[in-house]
Write a protein that holds these residues in place. Structure first.
Motif, short mmCIF file in Angstrom:
data_model
loop_
_atom_site.label_atom_id
_atom_site.label_comp_id
_atom_site.label_asym_id
_atom_site.label_seq_id
_atom_site.Cartn_x
_atom_site.Cartn_y
_atom_site.Cartn_z
N ASP A 1 0.83 -1.21 0.00
CA ASP A 1 0.00 0.00 0.00
C ASP A 1 0.87 1.26 0.00
O ASP A 1 0.61 2.20 -0.75
N LEU A 2 1.89 1.26 0.83
CA LEU A 2 2.80 2.40 0.89
C LEU A 2 3.56 2.55 -0.42
O LEU A 2 3.68 3.66 -0.97
N ALA A 3 4.07 1.44 -0.96
CA ALA A 3 4.83 1.48 -2.20
C ALA A 3 3.98 1.99 -3.36
O ALA A 3 4.43 2.80 -4.17
N GLU B 1 1.31 3.91 -3.13
CA GLU B 1 1.03 5.32 -2.86
C GLU B 1 2.21 6.20 -3.28
O GLU B 1 2.03 7.29 -3.80
N GLU B 2 3.41 5.71 -3.06
CA GLU B 2 4.63 6.46 -3.37
C GLU B 2 5.16 6.17 -4.79
O GLU B 2 6.23 6.63 -5.17
N ASN B 3 4.40 5.38 -5.56
CA ASN B 3 4.78 4.99 -6.92
C ASN B 3 6.14 4.27 -6.96
O ASN B 3 6.96 4.51 -7.84
N LEU B 4 6.35 3.39 -5.99
CA LEU B 4 7.61 2.64 -5.88
C LEU B 4 7.38 1.13 -5.95
O LEU B 4 8.30 0.37 -5.64
N SER B 5 6.19 0.69 -6.32
CA SER B 5 5.89 -0.74 -6.25
C SER B 5 6.80 -1.57 -7.16
O SER B 5 7.23 -2.66 -6.77
N THR C 1 15.58 1.00 -1.27
CA THR C 1 14.85 2.24 -1.00
C THR C 1 14.72 2.38 0.51
O THR C 1 14.75 1.38 1.25
N TYR D 1 12.14 3.05 2.28
CA TYR D 1 10.95 2.36 2.79
C TYR D 1 11.21 0.87 2.99
O TYR D 1 10.82 0.29 3.99
#
Length: 179
Positions: free
Chosen positions: A14-16, A18-22, A69, A71
């Motif tokens: 979910d965090l990834a 949201e931050e466009n890092l998936s 990263t 995160y």
């Protein structure tokens, strides 16, 4: 998959997202899982309560800090602090599942008695993509016990066209008829 793996893996996804890092974090997670699989003693060391937590976190910083990263690095540290580092592969499974759902990707495992050629794999992949309406990531496994034919697991849905599977079905029908 454990509840912790599900919960933490979904939270990281979910965090990834949201931050466009998936995409980045998925690649990193697969690389880290490979490192952990190849070095089980390292995971044991990072999970060992007798080693001070500060030292374990410092070991992760030194080994992985420059290649992950922020995160993802923080995520691994949280797992260490909570004593859940052994749940990492479960977290990756959940992360990948959420990623695949969001990107219209289906995982499929094809099992055959002998390895399929590149053309055969491509044809099978195209058929599975038509069936599922998704992009299919196809993994191949050989198992001589299935005797012949193909067995496909597409997101939990089993298509068994193997000789072993057909013989098993025939045996059931004979047993039902005899009884």
């Amino acid at each position: 998959m454990s509840k912790a793996g599900d919960l933490y893996g979904q939270s990281l996804y979910d965090l990834a997202a949201e931050e466009n890092l998936s995409d980045d974090i998925l690649g990193e997670m697969e690389a880290v899982k490979g490192i952990f699989d190849d070095n089980p003693d390292y995971v044991t060391l990072l999970s060992e309560p007798s080693v001070p937590k500060k030292e374990r976190l410092q070991l992760v910083d030194e080994a992985l800090g420059s290649s992950l990263t922020a995160y993802h690095l923080s995520f691994i540290k949280i797992l260490i602090e909570k004593g859940l580092l052994r749940e990492y592969s479960g977290c990756l499974k959940r992360f990948r599942k959420a990623y695949n759902e969001d990107h219209g990707i289906a995982d499929a495992l094809v099992t055959t008695a002998v390895a399929l050629s590149g053309d055969q794999l491509n044809q099978l992949k195209e058929k599975l993509e038509k069936i599922s309406g998704k992009k299919v990531l196809l993994k191949q496994k050989t198992d001589p016990d299935i005797l012949g034919g193909v067995r496909v697991d597409l997101e939990g849905q089993l298509f068994d066209g193997s000789v072993k599977g057909r013989l098993s079905e025939l045996r059931k029908k004979v047993d039902e008829t005899v009884i």
